[in-house]
Write a protein that holds these residues in place. Structure first.
Motif, short mmCIF file in Angstrom:
data_model
loop_
_atom_site.label_atom_id
_atom_site.label_comp_id
_atom_site.label_asym_id
_atom_site.label_seq_id
_atom_site.Cartn_x
_atom_site.Cartn_y
_atom_site.Cartn_z
N ILE A 16 0.85 -1.20 0.00
CA ILE A 16 0.00 0.00 0.00
C ILE A 16 0.88 1.25 0.00
CG2 ILE A 16 -1.60 1.36 1.40
CD1 ILE A 16 -2.86 -1.36 2.29
N MET A 17 1.90 1.25 0.87
CA MET A 17 2.79 2.42 0.93
C MET A 17 3.53 2.61 -0.40
SD MET A 17 2.47 4.06 3.76
CE MET A 17 3.71 5.25 3.33
N LEU A 18 3.99 1.52 -1.01
CA LEU A 18 4.70 1.63 -2.30
C LEU A 18 3.82 2.31 -3.33
CD1 LEU A 18 6.51 -1.84 -2.49
CD2 LEU A 18 7.61 0.40 -2.24
N LYS A 19 2.53 1.94 -3.34
CA LYS A 19 1.61 2.53 -4.31
C LYS A 19 1.36 4.01 -4.01
CE LYS A 19 -2.45 1.54 -6.94
NZ LYS A 19 -3.92 1.52 -6.82
N LEU A 20 1.14 4.33 -2.75
CA LEU A 20 0.88 5.73 -2.37
C LEU A 20 2.11 6.59 -2.67
CD1 LEU A 20 -1.01 5.27 1.04
CD2 LEU A 20 -2.00 5.99 -1.15
N ILE A 21 3.29 6.06 -2.39
CA ILE A 21 4.54 6.78 -2.63
C ILE A 21 4.72 7.06 -4.12
CG2 ILE A 21 7.06 6.50 -2.62
CD1 ILE A 21 6.67 4.99 0.11
N LYS A 22 4.48 6.02 -4.93
CA LYS A 22 4.68 6.15 -6.37
C LYS A 22 3.67 7.11 -6.99
CE LYS A 22 5.45 3.21 -10.39
NZ LYS A 22 5.19 1.89 -10.97
N GLU A 23 2.42 6.93 -6.64
CA GLU A 23 1.36 7.73 -7.28
C GLU A 23 1.40 9.20 -6.87
OE1 GLU A 23 -2.34 5.73 -6.51
OE2 GLU A 23 -1.97 4.31 -8.15
N ASN A 24 2.00 9.46 -5.72
CA ASN A 24 1.98 10.83 -5.22
C ASN A 24 3.38 11.45 -5.14
OD1 ASN A 24 -1.01 11.13 -4.37
ND2 ASN A 24 -0.38 9.16 -3.52
N ASN A 25 4.35 10.77 -5.75
CA ASN A 25 5.74 11.28 -5.76
C ASN A 25 6.24 11.66 -4.38
OD1 ASN A 25 6.21 11.11 -8.59
ND2 ASN A 25 4.78 12.84 -8.82
N ILE A 26 5.99 10.80 -3.42
CA ILE A 26 6.39 11.07 -2.04
C ILE A 26 7.83 10.59 -1.84
CG2 ILE A 26 5.91 10.52 0.38
CD1 ILE A 26 2.95 10.14 -0.54
N ASN A 27 8.63 11.39 -1.14
CA ASN A 27 10.02 11.05 -0.88
C ASN A 27 10.13 10.20 0.39
OD1 ASN A 27 12.79 10.91 -0.87
ND2 ASN A 27 13.07 12.98 -0.05
N MET A 28 9.84 8.93 0.24
CA MET A 28 9.81 8.04 1.40
C MET A 28 10.18 6.65 0.92
SD MET A 28 6.45 7.67 3.86
CE MET A 28 6.16 9.36 4.26
N ARG A 29 10.87 5.91 1.77
CA ARG A 29 11.17 4.52 1.45
C ARG A 29 10.44 3.63 2.43
NH1 ARG A 29 17.41 3.32 0.34
NH2 ARG A 29 17.94 5.18 -0.83
N VAL A 30 10.08 2.45 1.98
CA VAL A 30 9.38 1.52 2.86
C VAL A 30 9.91 0.11 2.64
CG1 VAL A 30 7.51 1.16 1.19
CG2 VAL A 30 7.08 0.74 3.62
N ASP A 31 9.87 -0.67 3.72
CA ASP A 31 10.20 -2.08 3.62
C ASP A 31 9.35 -2.80 4.66
OD1 ASP A 31 11.38 -4.41 2.81
OD2 ASP A 31 13.33 -4.02 3.71
N SER A 32 9.32 -4.12 4.61
CA SER A 32 8.60 -4.86 5.65
C SER A 32 9.41 -6.07 6.07
CB SER A 32 7.21 -5.27 5.15
OG SER A 32 7.30 -6.24 4.13
N ALA A 33 9.07 -6.59 7.24
CA ALA A 33 9.77 -7.74 7.80
C ALA A 33 8.87 -8.42 8.81
CB ALA A 33 11.07 -7.28 8.47
N GLY A 34 9.22 -9.66 9.14
CA GLY A 34 8.52 -10.38 10.20
C GLY A 34 9.47 -10.59 11.38
N THR A 35 8.90 -10.69 12.56
CA THR A 35 9.78 -10.94 13.71
C THR A 35 10.21 -12.41 13.75
OG1 THR A 35 7.89 -11.33 15.15
CG2 THR A 35 8.77 -9.08 15.07
N SER A 36 9.44 -13.29 13.11
CA SER A 36 9.80 -14.71 13.06
C SER A 36 10.55 -15.02 11.77
CB SER A 36 8.54 -15.58 13.11
OG SER A 36 7.90 -15.58 11.84
N ASP A 37 11.13 -16.22 11.71
CA ASP A 37 11.76 -16.68 10.46
C ASP A 37 10.91 -17.76 9.78
OD1 ASP A 37 12.10 -18.89 12.06
OD2 ASP A 37 14.28 -18.96 11.93
#
Ligand code: 4NP
Length: 145
Positions: A16-37
């Motif tokens: 969702i953030m990747l889409k909002l960032i791209k469509e609105n030219n927002i200067n922000m980076r996002v990533d995700s992770a899990g606490t488990s493996d």
């Protein structure tokens, strides 16, 4: 964006953030992770992919990874989905600066209420749409804050 498995809630928040960032030219980076493996290197859960696709969000290219202590240095803000994720992430923090970066995602849309994004993994389809709606609202607040 951090959850337990990095296959349901946090990849959705990333997508969702990747889409909002791209469509609105927002200067922000996002990533995700899990606490488990548990699901490292796996694509998001099929039900999460299918539900996100209904909202024109493509999660298929994403792959799960485990949250690590060095993420505290890389990111200004670490959003966790629930209080259990919060405890797991805080256990890896080595100072108060790191701890201060961690917040519940839904505090972005509902400040101070400490609401959790429920884990949809063991539930039905509606749970995935409910999660979508709450995560989307919170992401809008982050993108347009
Ligand atoms: P997530 O959901 O934390 O939103 O990715 C889960 C996915 C898998 C498991 C738990 C939660 N699991 O126990 O395998």
């Amino acid at each position: 964006m951090v959850c337990l498995g990095n296959i349901c809630r946090s990849p959705l928040a990333e997508g969702i953030m990747l889409k909002l960032i791209k469509e609105n030219n927002i200067n922000m980076r996002v990533d995700s992770a899990g606490t488990s493996d548990y699901h490292v290197d796996e694509a998001p859960d099929k039900r999460t992919i299918t539900n996100a696709a209904k909202h024109q969000i493509d999660l298929k290219p994403l792959r799960a990874r485990q949250f690590k202590a060095s993420d505290f240095e890389k990111f200004d803000k670490i959003y966790v989905m629930d209080k259990s994720n919060m405890a797991n992430v805080l256990a890896l923090a080595s100072n108060d600066t790191h701890k201060g970066k961690v917040d519940l995602l839904l505090n972005a849309s509902h400040p101070g209420m400490n609401l959790e994004v429920p884990d949809p993994y063991f539930g039905g389809e509606q749970g995935f749409e409910d999660v979508f709606q709450m995560v989307y609202k919170a992401c809008q607040h982050i993108a347009f804050a």
